[in-house]
Motif scaffolding. Sequence first.
Motif, mmCIF file in Angstrom:
data_model
loop_
_atom_site.group_PDB
_atom_site.id
_atom_site.type_symbol
_atom_site.label_atom_id
_atom_site.label_comp_id
_atom_site.label_asym_id
_atom_site.label_seq_id
_atom_site.Cartn_x
_atom_site.Cartn_y
_atom_site.Cartn_z
ATOM 1 N N UNK A 1 81.991 -16.436 10.581
ATOM 2 C CA UNK A 1 83.293 -16.961 10.994
ATOM 3 C C UNK A 1 83.766 -18.066 10.048
ATOM 4 N N UNK A 2 82.909 -18.992 9.714
ATOM 5 C CA UNK A 2 83.290 -20.106 8.834
ATOM 6 C C UNK A 2 83.734 -19.575 7.475
ATOM 7 N N UNK A 3 82.953 -18.655 6.914
ATOM 8 C CA UNK A 3 83.296 -18.087 5.612
ATOM 9 C C UNK A 3 84.609 -17.303 5.683
ATOM 10 N N UNK B 1 83.964 -12.169 26.851
ATOM 11 C CA UNK B 1 85.339 -12.618 27.056
ATOM 12 C C UNK B 1 85.512 -14.097 26.738
ATOM 13 N N UNK B 2 84.629 -14.934 27.234
ATOM 14 C CA UNK B 2 84.777 -16.372 27.005
ATOM 15 C C UNK B 2 84.745 -16.691 25.522
ATOM 16 N N UNK C 1 87.691 -18.333 23.176
ATOM 17 C CA UNK C 1 87.406 -19.513 22.365
ATOM 18 C C UNK C 1 87.836 -19.296 20.916
ATOM 19 N N UNK C 2 87.551 -18.103 20.391
ATOM 20 C CA UNK C 2 87.895 -17.795 19.007
ATOM 21 C C UNK C 2 89.413 -17.735 18.815
ATOM 22 N N UNK D 1 91.169 -20.187 16.168
ATOM 23 C CA UNK D 1 91.948 -19.707 15.022
ATOM 24 C C UNK D 1 93.419 -20.088 15.154
ATOM 25 N N UNK D 2 93.910 -20.192 16.386
ATOM 26 C CA UNK D 2 95.326 -20.513 16.593
ATOM 27 C C UNK D 2 95.676 -21.910 16.105
ATOM 28 N N UNK D 3 94.686 -22.750 15.873
ATOM 29 C CA UNK D 3 94.965 -24.091 15.333
ATOM 30 C C UNK D 3 95.442 -24.021 13.886
#
Length: 269
Positions: A93-95, A119-120, A124-125, A129-131
């Motif tokens: 995810x970070x990469x 689901x949780x 969270x993801x 990512x929406x930030x």
Amino acid sequence: MPAFNDGFLGVPARPGKPRTTGITHVMDKGLNLRDIEGLFDTAGQFVDIVKFGWGTSYVTNNLEKKIALYRSFETPVVCGGTLFEAVYGRGRIVEFKQWLSEHRFSHVEISDGTLDIPRDRKLELIEEFARDFTVLSEVGSKDSDVVYAPYQWVAWIKEELAAGAWKVITEGREGGTAGIFRSDGDMRTGLIDEIAHEVSVDDVLFEAPTKASQAWFVKHFGPNVNLGNIPPDEVIALETLRLGLRGDTLVEVLLASDPAHEDDPAART
């Protein structure tokens, strides 16, 4: 970009780009630079967002040039949700975030159509990512044998919008054989009606790669329904469906724009 300039027919009003409704989401499975230039020369004002199908962006030559060309046409690009799932499955995810930023992606798709993501964790993801990106999340399985109840679809769409998704995509695959479609290509129209009853269709992007499904959505929800996985050579054809300039939707669009035609026998032939 300005809306379509209607000369004399009085076709339905279509907002100009950038649109938030009536979105045409186009599938790029490996277009070259000349293909892209040709697409926008002919149909650019009708292309709202382009998806690099599944994981094709990861192996495409001249990816930076392609992204820059799409950007020059003021059209965002997004990687397919399967690439996100490959990233998630490998714990990268970070990469992935770094890669998206380096390539100046403004949008990202988050899906769980192949891998089982709790689901949780998916929510969270989406929030995470929406930030930094505009998130398109996707619900539904790519496996045509997996069938979820309508209430599950509705709950998931609402949850993902609340988590920060800009639009939620309903799975249909590039061939219309899973998710909101049955394996034989028939649409799960009851499911779609249940979704539309509980969620604003403006917040949903329905994958509709076939003419029959596109016509159904236009007739059912009007010309400004959001449609995705549109083949590049079908963009103009879809716009004619939206505007009632193709036999599949001519009567419905005509009656919607001018109910006086309802008593006109010519409008029913």
